[in-house]
Scaffold this motif. Structure first.
Motif, PDB file in Angstrom:
ATOM      1  N   GLU A  93     -18.752  66.070 -29.031  1.00 56.84           N
ATOM      2  CA  GLU A  93     -17.459  65.647 -28.501  1.00 56.84           C
ATOM      3  C   GLU A  93     -16.942  64.412 -29.240  1.00 56.84           C
ATOM      4  O   GLU A  93     -15.759  64.321 -29.573  1.00 56.84           O
ATOM      5  N   MET A  94     -17.839  63.458 -29.508  1.00 54.60           N
ATOM      6  CA  MET A  94     -17.406  62.256 -30.210  1.00 54.60           C
ATOM      7  C   MET A  94     -16.974  62.570 -31.638  1.00 54.60           C
ATOM      8  O   MET A  94     -15.929  62.100 -32.108  1.00 54.60           O
ATOM      9  N   MET A  95     -17.767  63.373 -32.345  1.00 51.15           N
ATOM     10  CA  MET A  95     -17.431  63.706 -33.731  1.00 51.15           C
ATOM     11  C   MET A  95     -16.128  64.493 -33.806  1.00 51.15           C
ATOM     12  O   MET A  95     -15.321  64.298 -34.726  1.00 51.15           O
ATOM     13  N   ALA A  96     -15.904  65.388 -32.846  1.00 55.27           N
ATOM     14  CA  ALA A  96     -14.648  66.149 -32.814  1.00 55.27           C
ATOM     15  C   ALA A  96     -13.469  65.229 -32.544  1.00 55.27           C
ATOM     16  O   ALA A  96     -12.388  65.396 -33.130  1.00 55.27           O
ATOM     17  N   ASP A  97     -13.659  64.237 -31.696  1.00 54.38           N
ATOM     18  CA  ASP A  97     -12.587  63.291 -31.398  1.00 54.38           C
ATOM     19  C   ASP A  97     -12.239  62.468 -32.636  1.00 54.38           C
ATOM     20  O   ASP A  97     -11.056  62.224 -32.918  1.00 54.38           O
ATOM     21  N   VAL A  98     -13.250  62.047 -33.382  1.00 51.99           N
ATOM     22  CA  VAL A  98     -13.005  61.316 -34.635  1.00 51.99           C
ATOM     23  C   VAL A  98     -12.205  62.185 -35.597  1.00 51.99           C
ATOM     24  O   VAL A  98     -11.261  61.716 -36.249  1.00 51.99           O
ATOM     25  N   TYR A  99     -12.556  63.464 -35.666  1.00 51.93           N
ATOM     26  CA  TYR A  99     -11.887  64.394 -36.582  1.00 51.93           C
ATOM     27  C   TYR A  99     -10.453  64.690 -36.161  1.00 51.93           C
ATOM     28  O   TYR A  99      -9.534  64.658 -36.985  1.00 51.93           O
ATOM     29  N   LEU A 100     -10.258  64.959 -34.872  1.00 52.16           N
ATOM     30  CA  LEU A 100      -8.956  65.418 -34.392  1.00 52.16           C
ATOM     31  C   LEU A 100      -7.952  64.283 -34.184  1.00 52.16           C
ATOM     32  O   LEU A 100      -6.748  64.488 -34.335  1.00 52.16           O
TER      33      LEU A 100
ATOM     34  N   LYS B  34     -13.415  56.940 -39.211  1.00 48.53           N
ATOM     35  CA  LYS B  34     -12.028  56.837 -38.751  1.00 48.53           C
ATOM     36  C   LYS B  34     -11.202  56.005 -39.729  1.00 48.53           C
ATOM     37  O   LYS B  34     -10.069  56.365 -40.066  1.00 48.53           O
ATOM     38  N   ALA B  35     -11.777  54.908 -40.197  1.00 55.68           N
ATOM     39  CA  ALA B  35     -11.067  54.043 -41.151  1.00 55.68           C
ATOM     40  C   ALA B  35     -10.762  54.797 -42.446  1.00 55.68           C
ATOM     41  O   ALA B  35      -9.641  54.738 -42.963  1.00 55.68           O
ATOM     42  N   LEU B  36     -11.735  55.518 -42.971  1.00 57.00           N
ATOM     43  CA  LEU B  36     -11.533  56.276 -44.210  1.00 57.00           C
ATOM     44  C   LEU B  36     -10.459  57.345 -44.020  1.00 57.00           C
ATOM     45  O   LEU B  36      -9.594  57.537 -44.885  1.00 57.00           O
ATOM     46  N   ALA B  37     -10.518  58.056 -42.894  1.00 54.87           N
ATOM     47  CA  ALA B  37      -9.540  59.110 -42.633  1.00 54.87           C
ATOM     48  C   ALA B  37      -8.131  58.535 -42.518  1.00 54.87           C
ATOM     49  O   ALA B  37      -7.165  59.109 -43.043  1.00 54.87           O
ATOM     50  N   GLN B  38      -7.996  57.396 -41.866  1.00 52.39           N
ATOM     51  CA  GLN B  38      -6.675  56.775 -41.746  1.00 52.39           C
ATOM     52  C   GLN B  38      -6.134  56.389 -43.114  1.00 52.39           C
ATOM     53  O   GLN B  38      -4.943  56.571 -43.391  1.00 52.39           O
TER      54      GLN B  38
END
Length: 376
Positions: free
Chosen positions: A100-107, A222-226
């Motif tokens: 759930e946490m990893m999916a939240d980071v992704y989505l 999250k930082a990298l994705a942003q």
């Protein structure tokens, strides 16, 4: 020992930007390469690849903390979280929580960061965990938050975090910093620099009773994705887990001072290694699709089973290569049949062969594996 948060310049980190500039450029270049290769993956393969990459990160970020989870359960939960189906399997709490946490980071990578984000992640991670008294809130206990090792009668303190009474104010400052340094923030920072500072800064505060390492690595993702404008899917935890001692040593050294060039260079190089791993895994997926297209309808049932098993072993394949004994054990066939099947696979150029007699080993023939990268 005086820790970084006890220094007069805390939390103002200093570092050599010139040392990081070539690493930042390489990161952006490799991100473009990844997108180029990813476009060659079919939609169905992309979904499976996302599941594979995210689940591997979930497993490895847990393994770094000494928690070993079930891969199938994590993947089942991820499929549910990403809307890719529900197989009805019972999923244990720990596997469901990390998925759930990893999916939240992704989505939701581009959502503004807040303590609500952290509290939700912590609740997910602590699903079913009864040893932690405070879940979904910052730690409150009066005892010092220390990272220790060795015997109980002779503990070695690797780090001591700020007292619980300071956590709320420290986290308010951290959250403001994280949002202000985003690409659209007041003082945006380059991707690797921001991800490296975010991880060290968060770990130095250590705001929760448990789960800080996993949440800290998720923050870097999250930082990298942003900064990229899309989920990075890099194998960060996978890479850190392979060099776990170095990771912990660098965290310990870097928690004593706010001059952090060495930490940022180390973390940037770790991210670049993680990028290379991810790119190789995507190339492997492309090569797998091309392999099955090339050999469609040419294998018998035993050969199909063996080839599928070899692909499941991933980019590293069978350690030392596939042996005839492996083939016999997996396909439940005789040695004579195994020999004929393997010779046939070599003749069709589906497998390559090295060695002789009992030292003979077989490998998937993925000679065109890097063709996609070279074309871009």
């Amino acid at each position: 020992m005086t820790w970084n948060w006890e220094q007069p310049d805390w939390p103002h980190f200093s570092y050599d930007t010139q040392a990081l500039e070539p690493l930042e450029r390489e990161f952006l270049l490799r991100s473009g390469e990844f997108l180029g290769v990813f476009r060659h993956v079919s939609p169905d393969e992309r979904d499976q690849l996302r599941i594979d990459l995210i689940s591997e990160e979930a497993l490895k970020t847990s393994a770094i903390e000494g928690e070993y989870l079930n891969r199938d359960s994590v993947q089942s939960s991820l499929r549910q979280q990403l809307g890719l189906g529900n197989d009805g399997k019972r999923i244990p709490p720990a596997e469901r929580g990390i998925a759930e946490m990893m999916a939240d980071v992704y989505l939701h990578f581009f959502d503004p960061f807040s303590d609500r984000t952290l509290f939700n992640w912590h609740k997910m991670l602590m699903t079913g965990e009864r040893r932690v008294e405070v879940v979904g809130r910052y730690r409150e206990h009066a005892d010092a938050m220390q990272i220790v090792s060795n015997r109980l009668d002779e503990p070695r303190v690797h780090f001591e975090a700020p007292p619980s009474s300071r956590v709320r104010s420290e986290m308010d400052t951290f959250i403001t910093w994280f949002n202000d340094t985003s690409p659209k923030g007041k003082v945006s920072l380059p991707a690797l620099t921001r991800a490296g500072i975010a991880h060290l800064y968060f770990e130095s505060i250590h705001p929760f009773e448990d789960g800080n390492g996993r949440i800290g690595r998720a923050l870097s993702e999250k930082a990298l994705a942003q900064n990229l404008g899309e989920p990075s899917l890099i194998s960060l935890a996978w890479t850190i887990e392979r060099h776990r001692k170095t990771y912990y040593r660098m965290l310990e050294i870097s928690s004593r001072d706010n001059k952090i060039t060495d930490w940022l260079v180390y973390f940037a190089e770790t991210i670049l290694e993680a990028q290379r791993v991810t790119l190789t895994r995507v190339e492997f997926s492309v090569a797998k699709a091309k392999f099955y297209e090339r050999f469609r309808g040419q294998f018998n049932e035993r050969q199909e089973k063996m080839i599928a098993r070899m692909f499941r072993e991933g980019i590293d394949g069978f350690k030392g290569g596939l042996s005839a004994e492996n083939y016999i054990a997996i396909t439940k066939t005789s040695r004579a049949t195994a020999t004929r099947d393997l010779q046939d696979l070599v003749a069709k150029k589906a497998l390559t062969r090295i060695g002789e007699r009992r030292h003979t080993r077989y490998f998937l023939n993925l000679a065109d594996r890097f063709e996609v990268v070279q074309q871009n």
